[in-house]
Design an enzyme around this catalytic site. Structure first.
Site, PDB file in Angstrom:
ATOM      1  N   HIS A 147      33.025  43.229  30.434  1.00 56.32           N
ATOM      2  CA  HIS A 147      32.408  43.875  31.579  1.00 56.32           C
ATOM      3  C   HIS A 147      33.117  43.106  32.794  1.00 56.32           C
ATOM      4  O   HIS A 147      33.380  44.141  33.924  1.00 56.32           O
ATOM      5  CB  HIS A 147      30.932  43.436  31.581  1.00 56.32           C
ATOM      6  CG  HIS A 147      30.116  43.980  32.701  1.00 56.32           C
ATOM      7  ND1 HIS A 147      28.687  43.582  33.178  1.00 56.32           N
ATOM      8  CD2 HIS A 147      30.539  44.928  33.831  1.00 56.32           C
ATOM      9  CE1 HIS A 147      28.240  44.324  34.164  1.00 56.32           C
ATOM     10  NE2 HIS A 147      29.469  45.053  34.502  1.00 56.32           N
ATOM     11  N   GLU A 150      36.169  44.784  33.137  1.00 58.68           N
ATOM     12  CA  GLU A 150      36.353  46.183  33.606  1.00 58.68           C
ATOM     13  C   GLU A 150      36.366  46.172  35.311  1.00 58.68           C
ATOM     14  O   GLU A 150      36.869  46.958  35.880  1.00 58.68           O
ATOM     15  CB  GLU A 150      35.000  46.832  33.165  1.00 58.68           C
ATOM     16  CG  GLU A 150      34.542  48.165  33.650  1.00 58.68           C
ATOM     17  CD  GLU A 150      33.242  48.346  34.154  1.00 58.68           C
ATOM     18  OE1 GLU A 150      32.901  48.416  35.420  1.00 58.68           O
ATOM     19  OE2 GLU A 150      32.160  47.914  33.359  1.00 58.68           O
ATOM     20  N   GLU A 225      34.481  38.621  40.812  1.00 57.50           N
ATOM     21  CA  GLU A 225      33.714  39.570  40.059  1.00 57.50           C
ATOM     22  C   GLU A 225      32.974  39.057  38.906  1.00 57.50           C
ATOM     23  O   GLU A 225      31.941  39.335  38.568  1.00 57.50           O
ATOM     24  CB  GLU A 225      34.751  40.452  39.415  1.00 57.50           C
ATOM     25  CG  GLU A 225      35.515  41.300  40.513  1.00 57.50           C
ATOM     26  CD  GLU A 225      34.788  42.083  41.138  1.00 57.50           C
ATOM     27  OE1 GLU A 225      33.451  42.791  40.674  1.00 57.50           O
ATOM     28  OE2 GLU A 225      34.826  42.175  42.476  1.00 57.50           O
ATOM     29  N   ARG A 690      10.611  78.222  23.918  1.00 59.93           N
ATOM     30  CA  ARG A 690      10.934  79.383  23.129  1.00 59.93           C
ATOM     31  C   ARG A 690      11.559  80.459  24.112  1.00 59.93           C
ATOM     32  O   ARG A 690      12.721  81.093  23.583  1.00 59.93           O
ATOM     33  CB  ARG A 690      10.008  79.901  22.242  1.00 59.93           C
ATOM     34  CG  ARG A 690       9.833  79.306  20.813  1.00 59.93           C
ATOM     35  CD  ARG A 690       8.515  79.595  20.294  1.00 59.93           C
ATOM     36  NE  ARG A 690       8.169  81.118  20.311  1.00 59.93           N
ATOM     37  CZ  ARG A 690       6.741  81.386  20.265  1.00 59.93           C
ATOM     38  NH1 ARG A 690       5.794  80.499  20.299  1.00 59.93           N
ATOM     39  NH2 ARG A 690       6.468  82.553  20.376  1.00 59.93           N
TER      40      ARG A 690
HETATM   41 ZN   LIG Z   1      29.303  46.021  36.240  1.00 62.34          ZN
END
Ligand SMILES: [Zn+2]
Length: 1065
Positions: A147, A150, A225, A690
């Protein structure tokens, strides 16, 4: 099970002229079936189409595959392209080629000879082009490496050495999609655009980012981050900061999220799914930079990558672009080390009891959650079984009438389903079902009821009408192929990758026609029981790999966790020398300086961008014709919709009594989920399933520019095949006029489900609650909306829950009174989207529908003029992170609407707030939002570790604008990015719907053209002038925060009680 859709400009600041509408949550569809975070599902759900979106999980992406594309664009010569010769030149060999009729596409699988990288190249006439690169990234622990990586690879690369090229793309491209996802075992980087030049700009930035990121050489990004120690002065306390760290603290503050994480880990304790790829805030600070670097080196390699291209661009060009990157690498063994090993099945069931953080005064006895979970197989299922399982899921849980859902909710043992449905995006499929809001002594009863119901369904099967309704719903979705604002090509990619990532056939998931046909044939021949009962028996009832999870509320847990973290940090500080502390304070300062120093203009120039000359000067128009049928205004949009009719009927709320307002959302739900004189609600529901693609009913309110009174409507929305239009309008009439408000027990369920949903929202989307609260103080439309979907609504639901038992008669007649005040031909508007012939052929059914409506409503016209008292508020919830807002009406300060305001607010979000609130502040997000209809300008942050500090940043915005020095390039990017929002890609139903909203809000095409010209001619002078308007928010605005008790106390101490404190949970 998506971990995170990060960086989506989740509530993008100036999305369109039409950002506006306070769309209330879809009552009938918000109890999400299924246990994943379901982000994709949410994105897939088109705005405001309610109940029909219950696609079985197994089928959810199939919905994106079928049918024709609604636009036809001159295609490049995809058909004449043979592949092999050109591919060879670029270093690829063709592995396989197929025409896939389901998506009218030619798909070719290539292999890059040198590295083994596989590429799916899908060609068709869809102008919304998609590219994606996916790596297999199975984690070994819960430090969140995949993560954090990323996030980090998008922070600068070899060719684009900026702080965040990703943000430059957000600012200045025409992307229709730009994001990245971390799954439990893979990481995806997709982009999309309809503009070919723009598309290849995006592709190049993403390829460079994943293969050559700066973050592996520069620890600052990892700290920013991921995580780092923050120490502003040696005398202060040390704290943890980091974007992912705070994002995950937010995730771990939501009980539903905690449960789904525990579920996955308990079902698969022995493979990679036994840890959290997103990162557990307790483990994230254990991650070292070295491990982070190694992870990138090992897995972000072409040999471990799968790449996807889709759309109407030149397929040869794709390979050329790729070879430039891939040729730089040699083969690596990454493919072998990243393989996901299956979890072996248990020999017997297991049980897990965990605690979750709860609020102090809640009735804790009734706050248990209990969920039964099965790992369905020791290997991936074949497509045939997977499809049948998807059907089964829809049959059992897909609609309010589905037996497992209905029986659990009607039992009164809990207030809402939790974590329920089939999850088949990972290697082995899972099934879960459970309830939340269960009292201590009912936990076992819930378990028994689930098992008994499953047993009964296996023994007795499903009734024919239910099977037919599910079948139609699923086929309709496949045919409609409505992915909402999500590009169709991306939906397809995620579906294909679901098998491809495990070295299985990437073509197979795209071809549903044959398996669907044979499943239907089997059901027709052998009956549905012969198909579904063995599945329930084998996969669930006789499956020993079952884990029961019970979650108990713990009012101490939040503060305990906070104390533990504090303790660790204090110990750490105590172990440091004075020099260490000085060094840490220096490092903190260094990081901040680096974050706050803007990129040099030369560096910014290297991110490719379009020119203003690439942008059309004319605004886009939706064909629209205003006429009338039997005296009622009818808007017609002649668009190709693949033989589907989309219809909206709008009623004015103006005669509903003020005190009945908060009942409206439940009124809407009752229309769809109670029966008529002749039909039980189950029958009515099945009939809708339906005959149609779904019907939804919901309130909509907004301010209107230049007018004092708000727009407040009830919208009835439906769709069907054109051939079933008569049924559609007939059913709309039944829903509106024939449904009887007599079912006290069902109504009681609606109330507790709504309460559970609102509580979840308060913890997980506090920014929405704060925004609604501020809006309610600033204008009437905001006040109305807050009554029907904000904290006031939650308070109302608490009282109502008592009242249902004491005065059901009273409530029932109030519901009837609402109906009488709403239904009227007078003021009604019909909106229809389909091709011209279909529109004409359905007119008579519309006429019949309108004839049945009363001429006038019964109520007196009410003048709405209410607001919440203006005051700074802090709403207390048990959370580890805060949501901080501030807002004011800039029209009151004399500001006059100009298109440049869209450019400027987007720029503030993407620069000032991104840098200060997210990058240096450590919040997961911070943005601003300008509602041009009301004039309200608001600042909001989410998953924010700060409170007062964030307000200071908001207050500095005026000065930021005054000191701004933007060069021509930056300005151009800001303008192009804004146009990208304004011209966002829409499927035909969305075009017709947007046009209706513009009509309701008095926005003419002439005005849109004027705003567009103002956007295109935005200058630095506009930015400086806007500063004054923003100062009025600082001076006269109101602040609302959703935060923890500790942080609120601290803030009030520091600011001599700035906030009035209000209890949320
Ligand atoms: Zn994140």
């Amino acid at each position: 099970m998506l971990r995170s859709i990060t960086r989506s400009s989740s509530r993008s600041s100036t999305s369109q002229f039409f950002r506006l509408f306070r769309q209330l949550p879809q009552l009938s569809s918000t109890t999400v079936v299924g246990n994943s975070g379901g982000n994709i599902r949410r994105v897939l759900t088109p705005v405001a189409t309610g109940r029909e979106i219950f696609l079985p999980r197994g089928l959810r992406f199939l919905s994106a595959v079928s049918g024709q594309f609604s636009r036809s664009v001159a295609t490049q010569s995809a058909a004449s392209y043979s592949g092999q010769d050109e591919a060879g030149k670029h270093g690829f060999e063709k592995v396989r080629e197929e025409f896939i009729s389901e998506c009218k596409s030619k798909a070719i699988l290539f292999k890059h000879k040198k590295t083994g990288c596989e590429v799916m190249s899908v060609s068709n006439d869809d102008e919304n082009k998609v590219f994606g690169v996916v790596f297999r990234t199975p984690p070994k622990d819960s430090t969140g490496i995949p993560h954090i990586l990323e996030h980090s690879v998008l922070c600068g690369s070899r060719k684009y050495p900026l702080k965040e090229p990703f943000v430059e793309l957000l600012k200045g491209s025409l992307h229709t999609f730009l994001n990245a996802f971390t799954y439990p075992d893979r990481t995806c980087y997709p982009v999309a655009s309809t503009n070919t030049k723009d598309f290849y700009n995006l592709v190049d930035v993403y390829l460079d980012a994943v293969f050559f990121p700066k973050c592996v050489d520069d620890i600052h990004t990892f700290k920013q981050e991921g995580w780092h120690y923050e120490l502003n002065h040696p005398s202060e306390d040390i704290s943890y900061k980091g974007v992912v760290f705070n994002e995950m603290k937010g995730v771990y503050s939501q009980p539903d999220n905690i449960l789904s994480r525990i579920t996955q880990q308990a079902l698969c304790p022995e493979n990679t799914y036994g840890v959290d790829s997103g990162g557990d805030p307790k483990d994230i600070p254990k991650l070292t930079f070295k491990e982070f670097q190694d992870f990138h080196r090992q897995y972000y390699h072409p040999s471990n990558a799968r790449i996807w291209f889709y759309g109407d661009d030149d397929p040869v060009h794709r390979l050329g672009v790729l070879s430039e990157y891939l040729d730089m690498f040699d083969a690596s063994p990454a493919q072998d080390s990243s393989k996901v090993e299956p979890q072996k099945l248990f020999s017997g069931p297991r049980r897990i009891v965990e605690k979750y953080p709860a609020g102090g005064d809640d009735d804790l006895k009734k706050k248990h959650m209990v969920c039964l979970n099965w790992l369905l197989s020791d290997k991936p299922l074949d497509l045939q079984t997977q499809l049948a399982l998807g059907f089964l899921d829809h049959l059992m849980l897909g609609t309010p009438a589905s037996p497992l859902r209905k029986i659990l909710l009607e039992s009164g043992l809990g207030e809402a389903l939790v974590n329920s449905g089939v999850e088949d995006e990972l290697l082995q499929p899972q099934f879960s079902v459970g309830l939340k809001g269960v009292s201590d002594d009912n936990v076992q009863k819930v378990e028994e009821l689930i098992m008994n119901t499953l047993r009964k369904l296996a023994d007795e099967g499903f009734d024919t009408d239910a099977v037919e309704a599910s079948m139609n719903t699923i086929e309709f979705s496949l045919r409609e192929n409505n992915t909402g604002s999500f590009p169709r090509g991306l939906s397809l990619m995620l579906q294909s990758i679901g098998k491809w990532i495990y070295d299985m056939d990437p073509f197979e998931p795209l071809k549903y026609e044959e398996p669907l046909k044979s499943l239907k044939a089997r059901i027709a021949e052998e009956g549905s029981k012969a198909v579904f009962s063995p599945l329930i028996e084998k996969l669930i009832l006789n499956n020993p790999h079952c884990v029961t999870i019970e979650m108990r509320p713990d009012p101490e847990k939040a503060s305990q966790e906070e104390a533990e973290e504090k303790n660790i940090l204090e110990k750490f500080k105590a172990s440091m020398t004075e020099e260490d502390l000085a060094e840490l304070a220096r490092a903190t300062e260094e990081l901040r300086l680096k974050q706050e120093t803007p990129d040099p203009p030369e560096a910014l120039k290297c991110v490719p961008s379009l020119n203003l000359s690439d942008i059309p000067k004319e605004t886009t128009y939706v064909p629209s014709e205003v006429g009338d049928i039997n005296g009622v205004k009818v808007l017609r949009h002649d668009l190709f919709t693949n033989d589907i009719l989309y219809a909206e009927v709008v009623f004015d709320m103006g005669s509903v009594k003020q005190e009945l307002l908060p009942l409206l959302p439940l009124f809407c739900q009752s229309l769809l989920e109670m029966g008529t004189k002749d039909l039980s609600f189950v029958q009515l529901n099945q009939l809708i399933g339906r005959k149609t693609g779904g019907i939804s009913v919901y309130p909509l309110t907004s301010s209107v520019w230049g007018r004092d009174d708000p727009c407040s409507k009830i919208i009835v929305r439906g769709k069907s095949m054109v051939g079933c239009a008569e049924d559609l309008f007939h059913l709309m009439n039944s829903v509106l006029q024939e449904v009887r408000f007599t079912d006290q027990q069902r109504f009681k369920q609606f109330v507790s489900q709504s309460r559970a949903r609102m509580e979840n929202q308060l913890r997980g989307s506090g920014q929405g609650i704060a925004a609604a609260r501020m809006d309610a103080m600033l204008n009437t439309a905001g006040w109305m909306s807050e009554q029907m979907g904000g904290l006031s609504y939650l308070e109302f639901l608490h009282t109502l829950e008592q009242k249902v038992d004491q005065d059901w008669e009273g409530i029932s007649s109030s519901l009837e009174e609402i109906r009488k005040s709403l239904l009227s031909r007078n003021g009604c508007i019909v909106n229809m989207t389909a091709d011209g012939n279909s529109l004409t052929s359905t007119e008579k059914f519309v006429g019949k529908f309108l004839d049945l409506l009363p001429e006038k409503s019964s109520g007196e016209l009410v003048t709405w003029d209410s607001r919440l008292p203006l005051r700074n508020e802090a709403i207390v919830v048990p959370t580890q992170v805060n949501y901080v807002g501030k807002a004011g009406n800039i029209y009151d300060s004399g500001y006059e609407l100009d298109g440049s305001s869209y450019v400027i607010s987007k720029h503030i979000s993407n620069t000032w707030l991104w840098d200060r609130v997210r990058v240096s502040g450590g919040a997961y997000g911070g943005f601003c939002d300008f509602d041009s209809h009301s004039g309200v300008f608001s600042f909001l942050s989410y998953r924010d570790p700060n409170l007062l500090k964030t307000l200071d940043i908001y207050d500095g915005t005026g000065d930021f604008l005054r000191g701004l020095d933007v060069d021509e390039d930056t300005l151009t990017k800001a303008i192009i990015g804004t146009i990208g929002d304004v011209d966002s890609y829409q499927l035909p139903d969305a075009k017709g719907y947007s046009s209706l909203l513009r009509h309701l809000l008095n926005v003419t095409d002439e005005e849109r053209q004027i705003r567009r010209e103002e956007i295109l001619s935005t200058s630095l002078k506009d930015f400086k002038e806007f500063a004054e308007a923003i100062d009025s928010v600082r001076d006269k605005g109101v602040a609302v925060a959703v935060a923890s008790q500790e942080d609120i106390d601290a803030a009030n101490k520091e600011s001599s009680n700035f906030f009035d404190v209000k209890k949320g949970l």
